[in-house]
Design an enzyme around this catalytic site. Structure first.
Site, PDB file in Angstrom:
ATOM      1  N   SER A   1      17.892  16.537 -17.853  1.00  0.00           N
ATOM      2  CA  SER A   1      17.161  17.799 -17.808  1.00  0.00           C
ATOM      3  C   SER A   1      17.896  18.865 -18.593  1.00  0.00           C
ATOM      4  CB  SER A   1      16.988  18.260 -16.358  1.00  0.00           C
ATOM      5  OG  SER A   1      16.409  19.551 -16.300  1.00  0.00           O
TER       6      SER A   1
ATOM      7  N   HIS B   1       0.827  -1.216   0.000  1.00  0.00           N
ATOM      8  CA  HIS B   1       0.000   0.000   0.000  1.00  0.00           C
ATOM      9  C   HIS B   1       0.862   1.267   0.000  1.00  0.00           C
ATOM     10  CE1 HIS B   1      -3.611  -2.411   1.007  1.00  0.00           C
ATOM     11  NE2 HIS B   1      -2.766  -3.108   1.752  1.00  0.00           N
TER      12      HIS B   1
END
EC number: 4.2.1.2
Length: 467
Positions: free
Chosen positions: A318, A188
């Site tokens: 980037s 989870h």
């Protein structure tokens, strides 16, 4: 010098580029279906050539086609298979749903080239007829689905399965290499009990092993060929031995286990074999997407993420942030998996939409099927070569996160009970304490007991990586 020549079919004459081998029906399709840029896949074109080659051989053996014509057709087909005439097959995917125009494209090219090989002049002396000779004992309705299955089976066997096995082997080696590295588990997206990094990766390996079984299970149906069914599956205008012999011939020349379909009505009316096989490809895409997501999450950082593993730094990430490196192989793999899942929807719709004796979504189905195979094969090769082989553990980070986890308290359940263990975890979390400090403050156990019972390496169980 004339730039066009006149070719004719049952609808009359039409101008065709003088330097091209195709004929009237191909030209009509070019003019009537100027839709998008997707062309019939080269592998499908070559599968059509294989089918025509096999048919010519069997028709000759059965005394239905002269040795001279059959030999010329086979030689022309071999030239197509060698890539010499790839530019002679310009038709769009978006054409007749039976693939008739691409079948006739092949018939016309082989007929004109075979006629040339027999001394004829292109477009003037038709020594080999596209319908009567190249298409003998055939209909587009059985030829095109046959070529679809030939192209699909060869692509799965030669492209996809080898890359799947290679990636599985790489991850299996990583699983064994990292078998002793205890790390925190996560469920989870929250901290859970420990396992080893090897155990975690072994789950990926098992996923891929199951995917391989599912794909291999689908192959026998794909190996069934419609050829011999002709127009509606009855075998009209074919020799009684033709269907079996032509499947046997295709098996010989491709070294693949092709057989004649036991029910030609199913083979013509449905795309069920490819629907099922692509379902297995969709399953593989789902597994690869999960694996790629796990890898990029585990490698997130380098300082502010999970950072339990490192992956290769392949290129700058980037245009504005200096030094940034991104999990680009994972991103490429997840994108192509999305495309495969989209292809599956289209294939399911096409497969479900056939009417009566013929499915007429075939060009779209095979286009998407072969694209999925190519994407998955290339994607696995790239991911394996540029990412998976370079996965390495960051042991210091793994140990840091393991020792900070509150879920180690689960080891106390069998000694002091769930409620007291939960109280320890909540106190540690609320007050910023270690589990040991919280346990001692509550007085539920001694320091010696805590050290003896809370040992992560003893919490990973006996389940070995790989089984």
């Amino acid at each position: 010098m004339n730039t066009v020549r006149s070719e004719k079919d049952s609808m009359g004459a039409i101008d065709v580029p003088a330097d091209k081998l195709w004929g009237a029906q191909t030209q009509r399709s070019l003019e009537h279906f100027r839709i998008s840029t997707e062309k019939m896949p080269t592998s499908l074109i070559h599968a059509l050539a294989l089918t025509k080659r096999a048919a010519a051989k069997v028709n000759e053996d059965l005394g239905l086609l002269s040795e001279e014509k059959a030999s010329a057709i086979r030689q022309a087909a071999d030239e197509v298979l060698a890539g010499q005439h790839d530019d002679e097959f310009p038709l769009a995917i978006w054409q007749t749903g039976s693939g008739t125009q691409s079948n006739m494209n092949m018939n016309e090219v082989l007929a004109n080239r075979a006629s040339e090989l027999l001394g004829g002049v292109r477009g003037m002396e038709r020594k080999v007829h596209p319908n009567d000779d190249v298409n003998k004992s055939q209909s587009s309705n059985d030829v095109f689905p046959t070529a679809m299955h030939v192209a699909a089976l060869l692509a799965l066997r030669k492209q996809l399965i080898p890359q799947l096995k290679t990636l599985t082997q790489t991850l299996s080696e990583k699983s064994r290499a990292f078998a002793d590295i205890v790390k925190i588990g996560r469920t989870h997206l929250q901290d859970a009990t420990p396992l080893t990094l090897g155990q975690e990766i072994s789950g990926w390996v098992a996923m891929l092993e199951h995917n391989l079984k599912h794909i291999e299970y689908s192959l026998p149906h794909v190996a069934e060929l419609a050829l011999g069914g002709t127009a509606v599956g009855t075998g009209l205008n074919t020799h009684p031995e033709y269907a079996r012999r032509v499947a046997d011939e295709l098996a010989v020349i491709t070294c693949a286990p092709f057989v004649t379909a036991p029910n030609k009505f199913e083979a013509l009316a449905t795309c069920d074999a490819l629907v099922q096989a692509h379902g297995a490809l969709k399953g593989l895409a789902a597994s690869l997407m999960k694996i790629a997501n796990d890898v990029r999450w585990l490698a997130s950082g380098p300082r502010c993420g999970i950072g339990e593993i490192s992956i290769p730094e392949n290129e700058p990430g980037s245009s504005i942030m200096p030094g940034k490196v991104n999990p680009t192989q994972c991103e490429a793999l997840t994108m192509l998996c999305c495309q495969v899942m989209g292809n599956d929807v289209a294939i399911n719709m096409g497969g479900a939409s056939g009417n009566f004796e013929l499915n007429v979504f075939r060009p779209m189905v095979i286009h998407n099927f072969l694209q999925s195979v190519r994407l998955l094969a290339d994607g696995m090769e790239s991911f394996n070569k540029h990412c998976a082989v370079g996965i390495e553990p960051n042991r210091e980070r793994i140990n840091q996160l393991l020792n900070e986890s509150l879920m180690l308290v689960t080891a106390l359940n069998t000694h002091i009970g769930y409620d007291k263990a939960a109280e320890i975890a909540k106190k540690a979390h609320k007050e910023g304490l270690t589990l040991k400090a919280a346990a001692l403050a509550l007085g539920y156990l001694s320091e010696a007991e805590f050290d003896r019972w809370v040992r992560p390496e003893q919490m990973v169980g006996s389940m070995k990586a790989g089984g």
